[in-house]
Design an enzyme around this catalytic site. Sequence first.
Site, PDB file in Angstrom:
ATOM      1  N   GLY A 221      12.729 -25.768  33.722  1.00  0.00           N
ATOM      2  CA  GLY A 221      12.595 -26.511  34.968  1.00  0.00           C
ATOM      3  C   GLY A 221      12.313 -27.979  34.726  1.00  0.00           C
ATOM      4  N   ASP A 251      21.974 -21.859  37.268  1.00  0.00           N
ATOM      5  CA  ASP A 251      23.405 -21.566  37.134  1.00  0.00           C
ATOM      6  C   ASP A 251      24.186 -22.822  36.771  1.00  0.00           C
ATOM      7  OD1 ASP A 251      22.889 -18.954  37.864  1.00  0.00           O
ATOM      8  OD2 ASP A 251      23.293 -19.309  39.982  1.00  0.00           O
TER       9      ASP A 251
END
Length: 304
Positions: A221, A251
């Site tokens: 992240g 993705d």
Amino acid sequence: MSRVVVCGSLNMDVVVQSARRPATGETLLGATVSFLPGGKGLNQAVAAARLGAPTAMIGAVGNDAFGNGLRSFLASEDIDATGVREIDGPATGVALIQVAGKDNAITVASGANHRFTRRMIRHAPHRGEVWLAQFEISVAETEAILKRAKAAGARTVLNLAPYVAHSDRLMSHVDVAVLNEIELAQSTGTRLQARSSMRDLTAAAQKLRAKGAGTVIATLGARGAVVVTGEAAKVVPAYKASVVDTTGAGDCFVGALAARLLGGASPVEAARFAVAAASCSVEKLGAAPAMPMARDVAARLARA
């Protein structure tokens, strides 16, 4: 012609935006809804195609309006969708995505995705291709597909998301494994937290390599990613972004990584590009529609 071949899920994302999530038993008014193409497979295919990689999608949809819409969307993105099979009976996969502030929660009804089998694949893998899969179709079928692709000389990439229990032998068919820290903990039986040290993350990744994976990439992240190979562990820092919706960021990373690997980049080089691509994707609503173009990523890299 070399290409990225994505074997995986296709869903229609029903995105509900609200100021907060309702409590159990509560009805919350004032939300907005959007119907957007999604599914990990489709998202990753769109990311790869928009970044310049010739891309093909393989999967299953139902005989319904959502299925027709998803195939039309793939065609509009210049993705070869001849490998997307229409199945009578189960509905096209649907994901209900609740977006509240900058966070999201996702519930998936897999539908036709769970009926996809290796026997539905019309085209054999070839040397020089990158074959990419996730865990939103049958694990057994995924293992068989990656085994065949690797034996044919294609490069294989597996996104272990969402995490599903699998045999250790699966990793022997994987050149590059990609997963976040939660999935890394689940797949290795390791205790990891959001702020776990790079040393602990690397040690967990090495457990996957010991099972056969060539390279393991953990996405973190806002912390970026760590790439673990047989030679070293390399931290790839994140890029600043104005976050609108984090749906599909993982993705985007995987699709961008596959596109770069197809072009001959090393795993570390590909991961650096993929982190930049993912930072662009979170600045728009939705998953597949938010995937950036190559010029967007180039601009982000130039500002770094």
